[in-house]
Design a protein around this motif. Structure first.
Motif, PDB file in Angstrom:
ATOM      1  N   PHE A  99      25.389 -45.530 -13.016  1.00  0.00           N
ATOM      2  CA  PHE A  99      24.685 -46.097 -11.863  1.00  0.00           C
ATOM      3  C   PHE A  99      25.649 -46.786 -10.893  1.00  0.00           C
ATOM      4  O   PHE A  99      25.409 -46.786  -9.681  1.00  0.00           O
ATOM      5  CB  PHE A  99      23.605 -47.073 -12.340  1.00  0.00           C
ATOM      6  CG  PHE A  99      22.364 -46.371 -12.824  1.00  0.00           C
ATOM      7  CD1 PHE A  99      21.407 -45.921 -11.932  1.00  0.00           C
ATOM      8  CD2 PHE A  99      22.173 -46.136 -14.182  1.00  0.00           C
ATOM      9  CE1 PHE A  99      20.269 -45.266 -12.378  1.00  0.00           C
ATOM     10  CE2 PHE A  99      21.038 -45.479 -14.633  1.00  0.00           C
ATOM     11  CZ  PHE A  99      20.080 -45.033 -13.729  1.00  0.00           C
ATOM     12  N   ALA A 100      26.730 -47.343 -11.393  1.00  0.00           N
ATOM     13  CA  ALA A 100      27.723 -47.920 -10.491  1.00  0.00           C
ATOM     14  C   ALA A 100      28.349 -46.826  -9.635  1.00  0.00           C
ATOM     15  O   ALA A 100      28.474 -46.967  -8.410  1.00  0.00           O
ATOM     16  CB  ALA A 100      28.798 -48.647 -11.293  1.00  0.00           C
ATOM     17  N   ALA A 101      28.729 -45.717 -10.295  1.00  0.00           N
ATOM     18  CA  ALA A 101      29.339 -44.609  -9.555  1.00  0.00           C
ATOM     19  C   ALA A 101      28.351 -43.992  -8.573  1.00  0.00           C
ATOM     20  O   ALA A 101      28.690 -43.689  -7.428  1.00  0.00           O
ATOM     21  CB  ALA A 101      29.856 -43.551 -10.531  1.00  0.00           C
ATOM     22  N   ALA A 102      27.095 -43.794  -9.012  1.00  0.00           N
ATOM     23  CA  ALA A 102      26.091 -43.161  -8.155  1.00  0.00           C
ATOM     24  C   ALA A 102      25.792 -44.005  -6.923  1.00  0.00           C
ATOM     25  O   ALA A 102      25.687 -43.483  -5.797  1.00  0.00           O
ATOM     26  CB  ALA A 102      24.811 -42.919  -8.955  1.00  0.00           C
ATOM     27  N   SER A 103      25.663 -45.311  -7.097  1.00  0.00           N
ATOM     28  CA  SER A 103      25.349 -46.179  -5.954  1.00  0.00           C
ATOM     29  C   SER A 103      26.521 -46.247  -4.983  1.00  0.00           C
ATOM     30  O   SER A 103      26.325 -46.276  -3.763  1.00  0.00           O
ATOM     31  CB  SER A 103      24.968 -47.581  -6.433  1.00  0.00           C
ATOM     32  OG  SER A 103      25.964 -48.119  -7.282  1.00  0.00           O
ATOM     33  N   VAL A 104      27.756 -46.258  -5.504  1.00  0.00           N
ATOM     34  CA  VAL A 104      28.921 -46.248  -4.623  1.00  0.00           C
ATOM     35  C   VAL A 104      28.970 -44.953  -3.821  1.00  0.00           C
ATOM     36  O   VAL A 104      29.261 -44.960  -2.610  1.00  0.00           O
ATOM     37  CB  VAL A 104      30.224 -46.432  -5.433  1.00  0.00           C
ATOM     38  CG1 VAL A 104      31.446 -46.142  -4.563  1.00  0.00           C
ATOM     39  CG2 VAL A 104      30.308 -47.853  -5.983  1.00  0.00           C
ATOM     40  N   VAL A 105      28.671 -43.832  -4.471  1.00  0.00           N
ATOM     41  CA  VAL A 105      28.657 -42.540  -3.776  1.00  0.00           C
ATOM     42  C   VAL A 105      27.613 -42.545  -2.659  1.00  0.00           C
ATOM     43  O   VAL A 105      27.870 -42.081  -1.542  1.00  0.00           O
ATOM     44  CB  VAL A 105      28.403 -41.389  -4.762  1.00  0.00           C
ATOM     45  CG1 VAL A 105      28.103 -40.083  -4.011  1.00  0.00           C
ATOM     46  CG2 VAL A 105      29.601 -41.195  -5.673  1.00  0.00           C
ATOM     47  N   VAL A 106      26.422 -43.073  -2.946  1.00  0.00           N
ATOM     48  CA  VAL A 106      25.359 -43.132  -1.934  1.00  0.00           C
ATOM     49  C   VAL A 106      25.822 -43.941  -0.723  1.00  0.00           C
ATOM     50  O   VAL A 106      25.658 -43.520   0.434  1.00  0.00           O
ATOM     51  CB  VAL A 106      24.072 -43.750  -2.526  1.00  0.00           C
ATOM     52  CG1 VAL A 106      23.062 -44.060  -1.424  1.00  0.00           C
ATOM     53  CG2 VAL A 106      23.444 -42.790  -3.532  1.00  0.00           C
ATOM     54  N   LEU A 107      26.408 -45.087  -0.969  1.00  0.00           N
ATOM     55  CA  LEU A 107      26.861 -45.942   0.132  1.00  0.00           C
ATOM     56  C   LEU A 107      28.003 -45.295   0.916  1.00  0.00           C
ATOM     57  O   LEU A 107      28.055 -45.399   2.148  1.00  0.00           O
ATOM     58  CB  LEU A 107      27.299 -47.300  -0.406  1.00  0.00           C
ATOM     59  CG  LEU A 107      26.179 -48.177  -0.991  1.00  0.00           C
ATOM     60  CD1 LEU A 107      26.758 -49.415  -1.652  1.00  0.00           C
ATOM     61  CD2 LEU A 107      25.172 -48.571   0.077  1.00  0.00           C
ATOM     62  N   LEU A 108      28.914 -44.621   0.221  1.00  0.00           N
ATOM     63  CA  LEU A 108      30.022 -43.959   0.912  1.00  0.00           C
ATOM     64  C   LEU A 108      29.535 -42.776   1.745  1.00  0.00           C
ATOM     65  O   LEU A 108      30.065 -42.522   2.835  1.00  0.00           O
ATOM     66  CB  LEU A 108      31.072 -43.502  -0.098  1.00  0.00           C
ATOM     67  CG  LEU A 108      31.884 -44.626  -0.765  1.00  0.00           C
ATOM     68  CD1 LEU A 108      32.861 -44.044  -1.778  1.00  0.00           C
ATOM     69  CD2 LEU A 108      32.632 -45.456   0.274  1.00  0.00           C
ATOM     70  N   VAL A 109      28.543 -42.054   1.251  1.00  0.00           N
ATOM     71  CA  VAL A 109      27.972 -40.943   2.029  1.00  0.00           C
ATOM     72  C   VAL A 109      27.331 -41.473   3.308  1.00  0.00           C
ATOM     73  O   VAL A 109      27.499 -40.903   4.396  1.00  0.00           O
ATOM     74  CB  VAL A 109      26.950 -40.157   1.190  1.00  0.00           C
ATOM     75  CG1 VAL A 109      26.153 -39.190   2.065  1.00  0.00           C
ATOM     76  CG2 VAL A 109      27.657 -39.380   0.090  1.00  0.00           C
ATOM     77  N   LEU A 110      26.585 -42.571   3.181  1.00  0.00           N
ATOM     78  CA  LEU A 110      25.987 -43.179   4.367  1.00  0.00           C
ATOM     79  C   LEU A 110      27.053 -43.699   5.326  1.00  0.00           C
ATOM     80  O   LEU A 110      26.865 -43.678   6.549  1.00  0.00           O
ATOM     81  CB  LEU A 110      25.061 -44.329   3.956  1.00  0.00           C
ATOM     82  CG  LEU A 110      23.764 -43.942   3.237  1.00  0.00           C
ATOM     83  CD1 LEU A 110      23.032 -45.182   2.748  1.00  0.00           C
ATOM     84  CD2 LEU A 110      22.861 -43.132   4.156  1.00  0.00           C
ATOM     85  N   ALA A 111      28.179 -44.144   4.772  1.00  0.00           N
ATOM     86  CA  ALA A 111      29.237 -44.710   5.607  1.00  0.00           C
ATOM     87  C   ALA A 111      30.083 -43.648   6.293  1.00  0.00           C
ATOM     88  O   ALA A 111      30.786 -43.951   7.268  1.00  0.00           O
ATOM     89  CB  ALA A 111      30.143 -45.607   4.762  1.00  0.00           C
ATOM     90  N   ALA A 112      30.039 -42.406   5.819  1.00  0.00           N
ATOM     91  CA  ALA A 112      30.944 -41.358   6.305  1.00  0.00           C
ATOM     92  C   ALA A 112      30.944 -41.179   7.823  1.00  0.00           C
ATOM     93  O   ALA A 112      32.013 -41.048   8.431  1.00  0.00           O
ATOM     94  CB  ALA A 112      30.623 -40.035   5.606  1.00  0.00           C
ATOM     95  N   PRO A 113      29.777 -41.184   8.507  1.00  0.00           N
ATOM     96  CA  PRO A 113      29.818 -41.006   9.973  1.00  0.00           C
ATOM     97  C   PRO A 113      30.607 -42.079  10.706  1.00  0.00           C
ATOM     98  O   PRO A 113      31.066 -41.855  11.825  1.00  0.00           O
ATOM     99  CB  PRO A 113      28.332 -41.051  10.368  1.00  0.00           C
ATOM    100  CG  PRO A 113      27.596 -40.639   9.128  1.00  0.00           C
ATOM    101  CD  PRO A 113      28.399 -41.203   8.002  1.00  0.00           C
ATOM    102  N   ALA A 114      30.793 -43.246  10.079  1.00  0.00           N
ATOM    103  CA  ALA A 114      31.514 -44.331  10.743  1.00  0.00           C
ATOM    104  C   ALA A 114      32.972 -43.982  11.001  1.00  0.00           C
ATOM    105  O   ALA A 114      33.623 -44.614  11.842  1.00  0.00           O
ATOM    106  CB  ALA A 114      31.426 -45.608   9.907  1.00  0.00           C
ATOM    107  N   LEU A 115      33.506 -42.979  10.297  1.00  0.00           N
ATOM    108  CA  LEU A 115      34.895 -42.587  10.511  1.00  0.00           C
ATOM    109  C   LEU A 115      35.110 -42.072  11.933  1.00  0.00           C
ATOM    110  O   LEU A 115      36.224 -42.124  12.448  1.00  0.00           O
ATOM    111  CB  LEU A 115      35.303 -41.512   9.496  1.00  0.00           C
ATOM    112  CG  LEU A 115      35.331 -41.964   8.028  1.00  0.00           C
ATOM    113  CD1 LEU A 115      35.607 -40.776   7.119  1.00  0.00           C
ATOM    114  CD2 LEU A 115      36.373 -43.061   7.819  1.00  0.00           C
ATOM    115  N   GLY A 116      34.053 -41.557  12.550  1.00  0.00           N
ATOM    116  CA  GLY A 116      34.154 -41.057  13.923  1.00  0.00           C
ATOM    117  C   GLY A 116      33.555 -41.994  14.945  1.00  0.00           C
ATOM    118  O   GLY A 116      33.178 -41.565  16.048  1.00  0.00           O
TER     119      GLY A 116
END
Length: 712
Positions: A367-384
């Motif tokens: 669950f730690a890994a899954a929640s981090v993945v969810v947050l990073l996926v949501l954060a991905a557009p911020a790179l642009g």
């Protein structure tokens, strides 16, 4: 037993409730009245800017050459020269208003179907929007009388008028929507009218007092026009949350069989302490905006610090006094169906939280890994992410009258609505070398008495033309003359503002992370918890950035909330959201981790303490999060693009923080760390620690089981 500061304040207030309540009311009335009479002072263009553009504005201001509000009116016809009669009528009508100066002859477009009329408003540009209505009426009359032409207007005064009216309407909408919404949520949570009204009433009075103090402060630190909206957004959400945490703990203790005095003392010592720690953390985090180098953020910092301080003090002073006075009458106005839910709300919420926690604590790595993945996926557009100081044509939406006028004028007359203004300063503006350089430009105004000249230069290609102007054309013209040239205008101001933000965001980030670390370290005497809090906050902020970029920059799903993608994020938004979320996330983090530490201090293992702490805080955190998300979401429905971005960004971040982070990521990470969560650095072992234990009942006479409140 030794009481902590919050407990001492709460007990004093409960035993001096008349003093506490009347003192609060007097404070609110005096600050609101004096502040309202003093009025708010808004910042000037020079104060709101940065870099060369701000320097140019300051030179003009010091020389007494502040801009007049410029206006553009375009008359369009189906055939070439078909606009001439209407343009002549319009020029005459504008002159008769007595409000305009510098009225120029109509200039035809390349295809001859459009004509542009330029003029300026008389008097100070800062008050031009208050005097532009006769001009708007004159333009509207010509449009109504002539069906063969189209008239469009764009300018400082007209846009300022529309903006002022819109901000006033939006603020009323936010206030009249957010307050009933929060009241309805609290009514469902508590099942009683009085219990629901108490947090809303305290939050509103805190905002009212903060409005007065901020108005007084604005005479020293000038403010941006949206600062009041930002303060209400923060103050109302935080004020309700602080009261909710306090009130929920007091009701939980009463439900557990405590008498009124003991329940209030426990609520003061535990939730009151959390409110003080959270409030101080928010205020110190907000102070980081003073390091941005921009007056805009200094105003935001001052506004939020004032309103959070007042809300915090109200929660630990007047709230205990009111609870003492009301006693069991806090449940007055019960709503039958909702009241049943309110009575078993905490237990039901705890059961639901327990069911959700069971798999998280049994498989924390997954669950730690899954929640981090969810947050990073949501954060991905911020790179642009692309930021810019959104012009009014983007703030109002692409189909608004203002945006359409701006776009059409720009198409027919490239560079027209947003030309660069070059301000030239010299020891002798009439020197031969300077005069020769100025002769190489069109549209030059020389002010000999002030040794200043103004040059207007179109920027049809925006920022690329600005770069060429600053780096090539101006140096080539003025090098060796002794004159100094600075570029201002919409494009230059946005560019300089962004550059200053890029320089300022690192010091602000370092400051708030250091503050968060130190506060959490002192509060829990654990560097592991301090580092964990910072990492969780950064993940929440990154996810909020990603959602904002996806919705407002790329336009993904923007239509669902009545907005649209504008290709960029408002330049001040990333820094503001970063600071606000670092501060607000401490509400939940301190409240939840304090309860976990409290359970661990009674001898429970770390997994058992996590389970109990989150289950017992689930109702309060859920209610607080729902209210905060609802209030922020109201701002996401307003007309201005920057208010929409702020509302949606903060609402998404708080929602993620209260669900994915607090219910999944935090417990799974703490479960993985185990007893390492509570490691105390050697240097802190001798320092006094904050007491996270539940206060024991003090000896004394048995409480009257039918008492309606504390005596005294």
């Amino acid at each position: 037993m030794r009481r902590n500061l919050a407990a001492r304040i709460g007990v004093w207030s409960a035993h001096h409730r008349k003093t506490a309540i009347l003192g609060w009311l007097l404070f609110v009335v005096l600050t609101a009245g004096i502040g309202g009479a003093s009025g708010m002072v808004e910042m000037t263009n020079a104060e709101n800017g940065a870099g060369d553009s701000a320097r140019a504005e300051q030179i003009l201001s010091d020389a007494g050459l502040s801009h007049r509000a410029g206006e553009l009116v375009m008359v369009s016809a189906a055939e070439p020269d078909g606009w001439r009669t209407a343009a002549r009528e319009l020029t005459t009508a504008l002159g008769k208003t007595g409000e305009v100066t510098g009225l120029g002859a109509p200039v035809a477009s390349r295809n001859g179907k459009d004509a542009l009329i330029t003029f300026e408003m008389k008097g100070d540009a800062a008050t031009a929007s208050d005097r532009v209505q006769p001009v708007l009426d004159a333009v509207d009359r010509v449009q109504k009388e002539r069906t063969d032409i189209t008239v469009q207007q764009f300018g400082d005064a007209s846009a300022g008028k529309w903006l002022g009216d819109l901000l006033s309407e939006d603020f009323k909408k936010a206030e009249f929507t957010a307050v009933p919404l929060a009241l309805g949520i609290l009514l469902v949570a508590f099942g009683a009218v009085v219990a629901a009204l108490l947090p809303v009433g305290l939050a509103l009075t805190a905002c009212l007092a903060a409005f007065g103090l901020l108005s007084l402060a604005s005479h020293q630190l000038h403010l941006f026009q949206t600062t009041y909206s930002v303060m209400f957004l923060m103050g109302f959400a935080v004020g309700v949350d602080y009261c909710l945490f306090y009130l929920r703990r007091e009701r939980d203790e009463r439900a557990a069989g405590r008498d009124a005095e003991t329940a209030l003392r426990i609520a003061a010592a535990t939730s009151g302490r959390s409110v003080l720690v959270s409030g101080l953390t928010v205020m110190v985090a907000m102070a980081g905006m003073f390091l941005s180098g921009l007056l805009l953020f200094k105003g935001f910092a001052l506004a939020t610090i004032i309103v959070v301080f007042i809300a915090m003090m109200g929660s630990v002073t007047v709230l205990p006094a009111l609870l003492s006075w009301l006693g069991d009458r806090i449940d007055a106005g019960r709503v039958p169906l909702l009241n049943r839910r309110g009575k078993r709300g905490t237990k039901q919420s705890g059961r639901i939280a327990g069911k959700l926690l069971r798999p998280v604590l049994s498989k924390p790595k997954f669950f730690a890994a899954a929640s981090v993945v969810v947050l990073l996926v949501l954060a991905a557009p911020a790179l642009g992410m692309k930021t810019e100081e959104l012009g009014l044509e983007k703030q109002f939406g692409s189909d608004s009258r203002l945006a359409v006028a701006y776009r059409d004028i720009s198409d027919a007359f490239p560079g027209g609505p947003a030309p660069a203004q070059v301000v030239v300063e010299a020891d002798d503006i009439g020197a031969p070398g300077v005069r020769k350089a100025l002769d190489g430009f069109d549209k030059v105004a020389v002010h000999r008495a002030q040794n200043v000249a103004e040059i207007e230069i179109p920027l049809p290609h925006g920022e690329s033309d600005l770069t060429e102007l600053r780096e090539k054309r101006l140096p080539a013209a003025f090098d060796g003359t002794g004159a100094r040239a600075y570029v201002t205008g919409e494009v230059a101001g946005s560019t300089d503002f962004n550059d200053q933000l890029k320089r300022g965001i690192l010091p602000v980030l370092l400051f708030i992370t250091a503050v968060t670390f130190l506060v959490m370290l002192f509060c829990f005497r654990s560097y592991v918890i301090a580092v964990t809090a910072i990492l969780l906050n950064l993940l929440s902020v990154a996810a909020a950035y990603g959602v904002m970029v996806a919705v407002f920059q790329h336009g993904w799903g923007a239509s669902l909330i009545g907005s649209e993608g504008v290709g960029a994020i408002e330049s001040w938004m990333p820094l503001f959201v970063l600071v606000v979320l670092f501060g607000l996330s401490m509400d939940y983090h301190v409240f939840v981790v304090s309860r976990i530490r409290e359970a661990h201090g009674r001898g429970l293992s770390t997994p058992a303490a996590i389970d109990e702490g989150i289950r017992r805080t689930a109702a309060a955190v859920t209610g607080a999060a729902v209210i905060m998300v609802a209030v922020f979401a109201v701002f996401g429905t307003l007309s201005m693009q920057d208010m929409q971005q702020m509302g949606v960004g903060l609402a998404v971040a708080v929602l993620l923080d209260a669900t994915v982070v607090r219910m999944v990521l935090l417990p799974s990470v703490m479960a993985l760390l185990g007893e390492r969560n509570w490691r105390t650095p050697r240097g802190l072992s001798r320092l006094p620690a904050l007491d996270h234990s539940e206060p024991e009942p003090e000896p004394g006479p048995a409480a009257d089981p039918v008492a309606t409140g504390l005596r005294g």
